[in-house]
Design a protein around this motif. Structure first.
Motif, mmCIF file in Angstrom:
data_model
loop_
_atom_site.group_PDB
_atom_site.id
_atom_site.type_symbol
_atom_site.label_atom_id
_atom_site.label_comp_id
_atom_site.label_asym_id
_atom_site.label_seq_id
_atom_site.Cartn_x
_atom_site.Cartn_y
_atom_site.Cartn_z
ATOM 1 N N LEU A 101 -12.698 68.995 -35.797
ATOM 2 C CA LEU A 101 -12.983 70.002 -34.754
ATOM 3 C C LEU A 101 -13.630 69.415 -33.468
ATOM 4 C CD1 LEU A 101 -14.828 72.694 -36.923
ATOM 5 C CD2 LEU A 101 -12.490 72.683 -36.158
ATOM 6 N N PHE A 102 -14.484 68.332 -33.526
ATOM 7 C CA PHE A 102 -15.064 67.438 -32.674
ATOM 8 C C PHE A 102 -15.091 65.870 -33.049
ATOM 9 C CE2 PHE A 102 -18.702 69.188 -35.117
ATOM 10 C CZ PHE A 102 -19.419 67.967 -35.366
ATOM 11 N N GLY A 103 -14.787 65.293 -32.239
ATOM 12 C CA GLY A 103 -14.893 63.684 -32.639
ATOM 13 C C GLY A 103 -16.296 63.115 -32.173
ATOM 14 N N ASP A 104 -16.858 62.503 -32.971
ATOM 15 C CA ASP A 104 -18.313 61.970 -32.816
ATOM 16 C C ASP A 104 -18.098 60.858 -31.682
ATOM 17 O OD1 ASP A 104 -19.849 63.444 -34.382
ATOM 18 O OD2 ASP A 104 -19.640 61.865 -36.022
ATOM 19 N N GLU A 105 -17.022 60.100 -31.500
ATOM 20 C CA GLU A 105 -16.796 59.236 -30.461
ATOM 21 C C GLU A 105 -16.567 59.531 -29.208
ATOM 22 O OE1 GLU A 105 -18.305 56.520 -31.574
ATOM 23 O OE2 GLU A 105 -18.348 57.213 -33.468
ATOM 24 N N GLU A 106 -16.051 60.677 -29.300
ATOM 25 C CA GLU A 106 -15.727 61.523 -27.768
ATOM 26 C C GLU A 106 -16.701 62.057 -26.941
ATOM 27 O OE1 GLU A 106 -12.400 64.792 -26.993
ATOM 28 O OE2 GLU A 106 -11.962 63.450 -28.638
ATOM 29 N N PHE A 107 -16.865 61.562 -25.824
ATOM 30 C CA PHE A 107 -17.919 62.377 -24.898
ATOM 31 C C PHE A 107 -17.192 63.519 -24.165
ATOM 32 C CE2 PHE A 107 -21.722 59.804 -24.058
ATOM 33 C CZ PHE A 107 -21.921 58.991 -25.484
ATOM 34 N N GLU A 108 -18.022 64.467 -24.080
ATOM 35 C CA GLU A 108 -17.393 65.602 -23.543
ATOM 36 C C GLU A 108 -18.435 65.706 -22.141
ATOM 37 O OE1 GLU A 108 -17.562 69.386 -25.415
ATOM 38 O OE2 GLU A 108 -16.871 68.234 -27.288
ATOM 39 N N ASN A 109 -17.816 66.159 -21.035
ATOM 40 C CA ASN A 109 -18.503 66.329 -19.784
ATOM 41 C C ASN A 109 -19.162 67.574 -19.655
ATOM 42 O OD1 ASN A 109 -17.377 63.963 -18.671
ATOM 43 N ND2 ASN A 109 -15.414 65.029 -18.146
ATOM 44 N N ILE A 110 -20.645 67.030 -19.046
ATOM 45 C CA ILE A 110 -21.482 68.207 -18.778
ATOM 46 C C ILE A 110 -21.005 69.008 -17.509
ATOM 47 C CG2 ILE A 110 -23.774 68.862 -18.240
ATOM 48 C CD1 ILE A 110 -24.889 66.496 -20.172
ATOM 49 N N PRO A 111 -20.968 70.295 -17.428
ATOM 50 C CA PRO A 111 -20.299 70.955 -16.135
ATOM 51 C C PRO A 111 -21.093 70.642 -14.979
ATOM 52 C CG PRO A 111 -20.592 72.356 -17.884
ATOM 53 C CD PRO A 111 -21.060 71.233 -18.649
ATOM 54 N N ASP A 112 -20.406 70.445 -13.929
ATOM 55 C CA ASP A 112 -21.375 70.219 -12.469
ATOM 56 C C ASP A 112 -22.557 71.249 -12.218
ATOM 57 O OD1 ASP A 112 -19.454 68.165 -12.129
ATOM 58 O OD2 ASP A 112 -18.295 69.039 -10.612
ATOM 59 N N GLY A 113 -22.330 72.436 -12.375
ATOM 60 C CA GLY A 113 -23.407 73.283 -12.332
ATOM 61 C C GLY A 113 -24.618 73.352 -13.217
ATOM 62 N N ALA A 114 -24.704 72.332 -14.172
ATOM 63 C CA ALA A 114 -25.594 72.637 -15.454
ATOM 64 C C ALA A 114 -27.106 72.673 -14.833
ATOM 65 C CB ALA A 114 -25.477 71.560 -16.359
ATOM 66 N N PRO A 115 -27.585 71.494 -13.768
ATOM 67 C CA PRO A 115 -28.865 71.742 -13.196
ATOM 68 C C PRO A 115 -29.360 72.884 -13.006
ATOM 69 C CG PRO A 115 -27.556 69.808 -12.355
ATOM 70 C CD PRO A 115 -26.846 70.600 -13.267
ATOM 71 N N GLY A 116 -28.461 73.553 -12.304
ATOM 72 C CA GLY A 116 -29.093 74.985 -11.852
ATOM 73 C C GLY A 116 -28.522 76.223 -12.553
ATOM 74 N N LEU A 117 -28.088 75.923 -13.726
ATOM 75 C CA LEU A 117 -27.442 76.834 -14.552
ATOM 76 C C LEU A 117 -28.237 78.279 -15.264
ATOM 77 C CD1 LEU A 117 -24.775 76.947 -15.857
ATOM 78 C CD2 LEU A 117 -25.439 76.085 -17.880
ATOM 79 N N LEU A 118 -29.635 77.663 -15.121
ATOM 80 C CA LEU A 118 -30.758 78.523 -15.871
ATOM 81 C C LEU A 118 -31.601 79.332 -14.642
ATOM 82 C CD1 LEU A 118 -31.053 76.879 -19.187
ATOM 83 C CD2 LEU A 118 -30.054 79.330 -19.016
ATOM 84 N N GLU B 4 -24.846 60.545 -12.506
ATOM 85 C CA GLU B 4 -26.175 61.236 -12.061
ATOM 86 C C GLU B 4 -26.170 62.688 -12.491
ATOM 87 O OE1 GLU B 4 -28.618 61.884 -8.117
ATOM 88 O OE2 GLU B 4 -27.231 60.012 -8.046
ATOM 89 N N LYS B 5 -25.100 63.301 -11.963
ATOM 90 C CA LYS B 5 -25.153 65.159 -12.503
ATOM 91 C C LYS B 5 -25.269 65.082 -13.844
ATOM 92 C CE LYS B 5 -22.061 66.798 -8.721
ATOM 93 N NZ LYS B 5 -20.880 67.047 -8.499
ATOM 94 N N ASP B 6 -24.680 64.236 -14.822
ATOM 95 C CA ASP B 6 -24.755 64.585 -16.093
ATOM 96 C C ASP B 6 -26.265 64.287 -16.537
ATOM 97 O OD1 ASP B 6 -22.140 64.949 -16.603
ATOM 98 O OD2 ASP B 6 -22.115 63.219 -18.035
ATOM 99 N N ILE B 7 -26.849 63.288 -16.158
ATOM 100 C CA ILE B 7 -28.392 63.047 -16.318
ATOM 101 C C ILE B 7 -29.149 64.407 -15.863
ATOM 102 C CG2 ILE B 7 -30.427 61.877 -15.922
ATOM 103 C CD1 ILE B 7 -28.499 59.320 -15.810
ATOM 104 N N ARG B 8 -28.789 64.725 -14.736
ATOM 105 C CA ARG B 8 -29.661 66.102 -14.070
ATOM 106 C C ARG B 8 -29.424 67.255 -15.075
ATOM 107 N NH1 ARG B 8 -29.352 67.675 -9.098
ATOM 108 N NH2 ARG B 8 -27.549 66.749 -8.710
ATOM 109 N N GLY B 9 -28.220 67.242 -15.416
ATOM 110 C CA GLY B 9 -27.835 68.435 -16.237
ATOM 111 C C GLY B 9 -28.538 68.478 -17.257
ATOM 112 N N GLU B 10 -28.238 67.329 -18.198
ATOM 113 C CA GLU B 10 -29.066 67.073 -19.550
ATOM 114 C C GLU B 10 -30.420 67.491 -19.478
ATOM 115 O OE1 GLU B 10 -27.530 63.852 -21.848
ATOM 116 O OE2 GLU B 10 -29.247 63.396 -22.577
ATOM 117 N N GLN B 11 -31.183 66.773 -18.605
ATOM 118 C CA GLN B 11 -32.700 67.106 -18.390
ATOM 119 C C GLN B 11 -32.898 68.642 -18.319
ATOM 120 O OE1 GLN B 11 -33.556 64.515 -14.964
ATOM 121 N NE2 GLN B 11 -33.929 62.601 -16.257
ATOM 122 N N ALA B 12 -32.134 69.228 -17.305
ATOM 123 C CA ALA B 12 -32.391 70.775 -17.170
ATOM 124 C C ALA B 12 -32.124 71.490 -18.590
ATOM 125 C CB ALA B 12 -31.413 71.227 -16.133
ATOM 126 N N LEU B 13 -31.288 71.045 -19.453
ATOM 127 C CA LEU B 13 -30.988 71.628 -20.565
ATOM 128 C C LEU B 13 -32.016 71.278 -21.547
ATOM 129 C CD1 LEU B 13 -27.349 71.178 -20.810
ATOM 130 C CD2 LEU B 13 -28.429 73.210 -21.027
#
Lengths: 189, 127
Positions: A101-118, B4-13
């Motif tokens: 279902l998911f590979g341990d070695e494979e990195f997934e991308n964190i979406p761009d809007g994550a910092p302001g998501l919440l 950098e975006k990844d790091i900021r996103g990770e920190q927020a989470l």
């Protein structure tokens, strides 16, 4: 007893102090139960049985705690080993299917809007959204997240508990954050 | 930039996760009591196992050790049930005298003394 450190309580347990061990059970029962359920993908009733076995194993081997690591690192290692010894065959199959279902070695991308998501959500709403998203993560990622975010273990300590390379711990955690961000953002739309 | 975006996103989470707290499962009310019962059962199991082993060892001693009975002081000694044969090795066996005679006879080097004479061709003959 309430103020005693975990390390002192387990040392007292090694000398046969059942009261000290009872205090440790009270402190860690929910956390060990959750770890068992998530790490081994067990339903709550089975996870509860396994968690009890883990505590009995901890009681039996209390004298082996030498204080070279945190008590909780040692306890989660005992819990993992207990689970493995009881379900070795069952878990091997389970891990194999989970690996698809998911590979341990494979990195997934964190979406761009994550910092302001919440942003813009009330604390209670934020909490509910995050907890629900954690609940939807694959069990293996949840177990790594539990050890990192709430037990506050280092990558090296998590690797020692789970018996995986540090790189695997990093990728599991990164993928957990990525999936959380995707999940929260998808439900927000 | 993406890193950098990844790091900021990770920190927020991570901050949100800390704030939300772990969605832990709750152990059933009887959980701690069940563990305590298991702990005390294990505590009892060891002494019971040791006691059982000690009893088994004592029973084995009783069975295998020969009883040594001394006659009460001043009582007359009992007559031996078998003929006592005094030999240099201190063993006492019934019929030992006859066996000794046979052994002497079997020894071709013995020229004189008790049991001298021709060695029997058939050993059964001596008996």
């Amino acid at each position: 007893m309430d103020n005693a450190s975990d390390e002192n309580l387990i040392k007292a347990s090694a000398s046969g102090d059942t009261g000290a061990f009872g205090e440790l059970v009270d402190r860690y029962k929910d956390r060990v139960l959750t770890f068992m359920a998530w790490h081994f993908s067990l339903p709550p009733a089975e996870a509860s049985d396994m968690a009890q076995e883990a505590f009995l194993a901890a009681w039996k081997s209390a004298a082996s705690f030498r204080g070279e690591s945190l008590f909780r690192t040692w306890l989660f290692s005992v819990a993992r080993n207990t689970g493995l010894s009881y379900f070795r065959h069952y878990i091997a199959k389970k891990a194999e299917s989970a690996g698809l279902l998911f590979g341990d070695e494979e990195f997934e991308n964190i979406p761009d809007g994550a910092p302001g998501l919440l942003e813009g959500l009330e604390a209670a709403e934020r909490g509910a959204a995050v907890r629900a998203a954690v609940g939807r993560l694959p069990d293996r990622l949840k177990a790594a997240l539990l050890l990192r975010e709430w037990e506050e273990l280092s990558y090296e300590e998590i690797a020692a508990v789970l018996q995986v390379p540090v790189g695997t711990v990093r990728s599991r955690l990164h993928n957990a954050y990525a999936r959380l961000a995707k999940d929260i953002s998808a439900r927000k739309l | 930039m993406s890193e950098e975006k990844d790091i900021r996103g990770e920190q927020a989470l991570r901050a949100a996760l800390k704030e939300a707290g772990a969605p832990l499962l709750s152990a059933a009310p009887g959980f701690a009591a069940a563990v305590a019962a298991g702990v005390s059962a294990r505590g009892r199991a060891l002494p019971v196992a040791f006691a059982a082993a000690a009893l088994a060892a004592a029973a084995a001693l009783l069975v295998f050790l020969p009883a040594r009975r001394e006659p009460p002081a001043g009582s007359p000694g009992r007559a031996a049930l078998t003929e006592k044969f005094e030999n240099p090795f201190g063993a006492s066996v019934p019929g030992a005298a006859a066996a000794t005679q046979l052994l002497y006879r079997l020894s071709a080097r013995a020229l004189e003394g008790p049991g001298t004479g021709p060695a029997p061709a058939n050993l059964k003959e001596g008996l």
